[in-house]
Design a protein around this motif. Sequence first.
Motif, PDB file in Angstrom:
ATOM      1  N   PRO A   1     -10.048  11.184   3.779  1.00 50.81           N
ATOM      2  CA  PRO A   1      -9.147  10.336   4.614  1.00 50.81           C
ATOM      3  C   PRO A   1      -9.873   9.443   5.607  1.00 50.81           C
ATOM      4  O   PRO A   1     -10.443  10.228   6.420  1.00 50.81           O
ATOM      5  N   ARG A   2      -9.678   8.166   5.594  1.00 54.34           N
ATOM      6  CA  ARG A   2     -10.146   7.426   6.999  1.00 54.34           C
ATOM      7  C   ARG A   2      -9.140   6.551   7.341  1.00 54.34           C
ATOM      8  O   ARG A   2      -9.164   5.286   7.010  1.00 54.34           O
ATOM      9  N   PRO A   3      -7.917   6.864   7.864  1.00 52.47           N
ATOM     10  CA  PRO A   3      -6.725   5.979   8.285  1.00 52.47           C
ATOM     11  C   PRO A   3      -7.271   4.886   9.133  1.00 52.47           C
ATOM     12  O   PRO A   3      -6.656   3.621   8.822  1.00 52.47           O
ATOM     13  N   GLU A   4      -8.018   5.180  10.116  1.00 60.51           N
ATOM     14  CA  GLU A   4      -8.581   3.812  10.936  1.00 60.51           C
ATOM     15  C   GLU A   4      -9.253   2.664  10.096  1.00 60.51           C
ATOM     16  O   GLU A   4      -9.055   1.563  10.287  1.00 60.51           O
ATOM     17  N   LEU A   5     -10.062   3.102   9.259  1.00 64.28           N
ATOM     18  CA  LEU A   5     -10.893   1.929   8.254  1.00 64.28           C
ATOM     19  C   LEU A   5      -9.842   1.509   7.353  1.00 64.28           C
ATOM     20  O   LEU A   5      -9.911   0.195   7.135  1.00 64.28           O
TER      21      LEU A   5
ATOM     22  N   ARG B   1       0.846  -1.162  -0.014  1.00 68.63           N
ATOM     23  CA  ARG B   1       0.042  -0.124  -0.191  1.00 68.63           C
ATOM     24  C   ARG B   1       0.887   1.166  -0.055  1.00 68.63           C
ATOM     25  O   ARG B   1       0.767   2.373  -0.758  1.00 68.63           O
ATOM     26  N   ASN B   2       1.963   1.323   0.859  1.00 72.51           N
ATOM     27  CA  ASN B   2       2.731   2.484   0.611  1.00 72.51           C
ATOM     28  C   ASN B   2       3.498   2.712  -0.521  1.00 72.51           C
ATOM     29  O   ASN B   2       3.637   3.941  -0.946  1.00 72.51           O
ATOM     30  N   GLN B   3       3.764   1.558  -1.040  1.00 73.84           N
ATOM     31  CA  GLN B   3       4.514   1.760  -2.464  1.00 73.84           C
ATOM     32  C   GLN B   3       3.398   2.435  -3.539  1.00 73.84           C
ATOM     33  O   GLN B   3       3.752   3.117  -4.281  1.00 73.84           O
ATOM     34  N   ILE B   4       2.076   1.974  -3.516  1.00 72.55           N
ATOM     35  CA  ILE B   4       1.081   2.368  -4.389  1.00 72.55           C
ATOM     36  C   ILE B   4       0.678   3.864  -4.067  1.00 72.55           C
ATOM     37  O   ILE B   4       0.312   4.422  -5.059  1.00 72.55           O
ATOM     38  N   ARG B   5       0.889   4.318  -2.878  1.00 71.11           N
ATOM     39  CA  ARG B   5       0.702   5.773  -2.444  1.00 71.11           C
ATOM     40  C   ARG B   5       1.682   6.519  -2.935  1.00 71.11           C
ATOM     41  O   ARG B   5       1.586   7.863  -2.707  1.00 71.11           O
TER      42      ARG B   5
ATOM     43  N   VAL C   1      -4.365  -4.478  -5.549  1.00 68.97           N
ATOM     44  CA  VAL C   1      -3.788  -3.379  -6.390  1.00 68.97           C
ATOM     45  C   VAL C   1      -5.074  -2.359  -6.787  1.00 68.97           C
ATOM     46  O   VAL C   1      -4.702  -1.172  -6.694  1.00 68.97           O
ATOM     47  N   HIS C   2      -6.135  -3.237  -7.221  1.00 67.83           N
ATOM     48  CA  HIS C   2      -7.254  -2.294  -7.440  1.00 67.83           C
ATOM     49  C   HIS C   2      -7.762  -1.743  -6.119  1.00 67.83           C
ATOM     50  O   HIS C   2      -8.267  -0.430  -6.380  1.00 67.83           O
ATOM     51  N   MET C   3      -7.883  -2.398  -5.064  1.00 64.17           N
ATOM     52  CA  MET C   3      -8.243  -1.648  -3.879  1.00 64.17           C
ATOM     53  C   MET C   3      -7.484  -0.526  -3.423  1.00 64.17           C
ATOM     54  O   MET C   3      -7.935   0.614  -3.049  1.00 64.17           O
ATOM     55  N   PHE C   4      -6.189  -0.600  -3.375  1.00 64.89           N
ATOM     56  CA  PHE C   4      -5.199   0.220  -3.056  1.00 64.89           C
ATOM     57  C   PHE C   4      -5.386   1.434  -4.013  1.00 64.89           C
ATOM     58  O   PHE C   4      -5.054   2.674  -3.610  1.00 64.89           O
ATOM     59  N   ASP C   5      -5.396   1.122  -5.223  1.00 67.29           N
ATOM     60  CA  ASP C   5      -5.345   2.219  -6.110  1.00 67.29           C
ATOM     61  C   ASP C   5      -6.556   3.112  -5.847  1.00 67.29           C
ATOM     62  O   ASP C   5      -6.662   4.241  -5.832  1.00 67.29           O
TER      63      ASP C   5
ATOM     64  N   PHE D   1      -9.198   8.201  -3.663  1.00 67.57           N
ATOM     65  CA  PHE D   1     -10.422   8.745  -2.622  1.00 67.57           C
ATOM     66  C   PHE D   1      -9.802   9.550  -1.358  1.00 67.57           C
ATOM     67  O   PHE D   1     -10.353  10.337  -0.846  1.00 67.57           O
ATOM     68  N   ARG D   2      -8.488   8.956  -0.799  1.00 68.91           N
ATOM     69  CA  ARG D   2      -8.264   9.527   0.619  1.00 68.91           C
ATOM     70  C   ARG D   2      -7.556  11.010   0.448  1.00 68.91           C
ATOM     71  O   ARG D   2      -7.757  11.509   1.467  1.00 68.91           O
TER      72      ARG D   2
END
Length: 206
Positions: A179-183, A101-105, A165-169, A174-175
């Motif tokens: 942003p909803r970091p806890e979720l 996830r960090n890489q995709i961000r 990949v699709h979820m993290f993209d 959207f974040r």
Amino acid sequence: MTAPPRRTQAQRRAATITKLVEATIEAIAEVGYHNASLGEISRRAGVSKGGIFRHFDSRTDLVVAAAEEVGRRHMRAFDNIRVRENADRPLDLTHILHRARNQIRQETNTVWFELLVAARTEPELRARLAPVARALIDDVERVAVAALSPAVPADIARLLATSIVHMFDGEAIFRSTYPRPELEDTRIEYIAGTFQRLAEQSRSDS
């Protein structure tokens, strides 16, 4: 002191192409696909527009070259995740997902977002990007199989990789607005647990 050896024509050409591709990636990431004009790219690279066309036939060719480079960078990062995590210790899928996830961000990945959205309404760009996207997803799935084996069967590893990949993209896009970091963190824990249970069930059924 002796003067450094002069670069060959091939070396100068390669250096200019590298500058143009890097400038294109930076421009798309910072000002968006539609604002990454040839003038903007030319300014950032320090190469004239005429110089651009000595190496690329069109803006689309340059953009596709930038997309290919972004793909290579991501694969180097994902390969690094595989090497670091596939050691002689129990598989920590949650940790792998956090790293992915960090890489995709990373800011570079916004280039993919920009290009994929633009390709929806630009048939030529869509056709040119299709094989690049296909190759990238195939590579991501390959790395996932290697990283998760033998704890996770290959078919589940490929499903996990593509889904993540699709979820993290989508999450990365959207974040910025909501942003909803806890979720986001809870989501990773749930996904890791679910796929772990699927993997265990698959092994027991085989």
